[in-house]
Scaffold this motif. Sequence first.
Motif, mmCIF file in Angstrom:
data_model
loop_
_atom_site.group_PDB
_atom_site.id
_atom_site.type_symbol
_atom_site.label_atom_id
_atom_site.label_comp_id
_atom_site.label_asym_id
_atom_site.label_seq_id
_atom_site.Cartn_x
_atom_site.Cartn_y
_atom_site.Cartn_z
ATOM 1 N N LEU A 54 47.014 25.075 41.871
ATOM 2 C CA LEU A 54 46.683 25.353 40.479
ATOM 3 C C LEU A 54 47.590 24.633 39.485
ATOM 4 O O LEU A 54 47.168 24.312 38.381
ATOM 5 C CB LEU A 54 46.731 26.863 40.222
ATOM 6 C CG LEU A 54 45.717 27.692 41.012
ATOM 7 C CD1 LEU A 54 46.005 29.171 40.843
ATOM 8 C CD2 LEU A 54 44.301 27.342 40.600
ATOM 9 N N VAL B 136 45.367 32.223 35.224
ATOM 10 C CA VAL B 136 44.370 32.700 36.183
ATOM 11 C C VAL B 136 43.753 33.992 35.669
ATOM 12 O O VAL B 136 44.365 34.712 34.883
ATOM 13 C CB VAL B 136 44.968 32.918 37.594
ATOM 14 C CG1 VAL B 136 45.400 31.600 38.209
ATOM 15 C CG2 VAL B 136 46.129 33.897 37.574
ATOM 16 N N GLU B 137 42.555 34.267 36.142
ATOM 17 C CA GLU B 137 41.852 35.490 35.762
ATOM 18 C C GLU B 137 41.727 36.397 36.969
ATOM 19 O O GLU B 137 41.318 35.958 38.053
ATOM 20 C CB GLU B 137 40.464 35.161 35.221
ATOM 21 C CG GLU B 137 39.741 36.380 34.698
ATOM 22 C CD GLU B 137 38.436 36.021 34.007
ATOM 23 O OE1 GLU B 137 37.509 36.860 34.085
ATOM 24 O OE2 GLU B 137 38.344 34.943 33.407
ATOM 25 N N CYS C 31 43.451 38.269 32.236
ATOM 26 C CA CYS C 31 43.986 36.909 32.352
ATOM 27 C C CYS C 31 45.502 36.959 32.354
ATOM 28 O O CYS C 31 46.104 37.782 31.668
ATOM 29 C CB CYS C 31 43.501 36.046 31.195
ATOM 30 S SG CYS C 31 41.755 35.662 31.315
ATOM 31 N N ALA D 76 41.669 32.243 42.565
ATOM 32 C CA ALA D 76 41.404 31.057 41.740
ATOM 33 C C ALA D 76 41.492 29.778 42.563
ATOM 34 O O ALA D 76 40.773 28.823 42.301
ATOM 35 C CB ALA D 76 42.384 30.995 40.566
ATOM 36 N N LYS E 216 40.636 29.669 45.581
ATOM 37 C CA LYS E 216 39.524 29.819 46.523
ATOM 38 C C LYS E 216 39.971 29.998 47.971
ATOM 39 O O LYS E 216 39.338 29.508 48.900
ATOM 40 C CB LYS E 216 38.545 28.659 46.396
ATOM 41 C CG LYS E 216 38.094 28.438 44.974
ATOM 42 C CD LYS E 216 36.728 27.896 44.878
ATOM 43 C CE LYS E 216 36.273 27.602 43.490
ATOM 44 N NZ LYS E 216 36.619 28.406 42.407
#
Length: 139
Positions: free
Chosen positions: A47, A90-91, A97, A126, A128
């Motif tokens: 990220l 990130v959420e 958030c 986020a 994945k």
Amino acid sequence: MTYYPDLSRYSYDQSSRDMLNVGWLSAEHGYRKGLVDERVVEALSILCASYENQMRGIHHCEFCDADRPFVFGGPAGDTKVLLGSAEIRVEGENGTCYAAPNLVLHYITEHQYCLPEEFCQAAVRAAKFEAAEELTLVE
């Protein structure tokens, strides 16, 4: 660097979203220490290459003499990312958030900073990764 307690309301910069702070550490304030699941470190490495809120200045680590720490990040792990001048956002699953300085990666790996679990879950999702619900943090 500006200090904000974990999970306090974000106010470092203007944003159209309500966010919570994570990892805005300072040598003048204590912080939670522990081991962070390696998937969280990997997720944040991915990220940090797609950072947000890039600033012109650089924040140095207040805990050591690291001169402009960096990581190799991004999806392939081959992008050199300098830490200390951007944020990772990130959420969470519930829509919350979170905003963390990208220097948070250095804090985790070099100073045993233990992130709030809800941020860890959001970062792993986020990026994945699978099985985010099975993350373990050890204090």
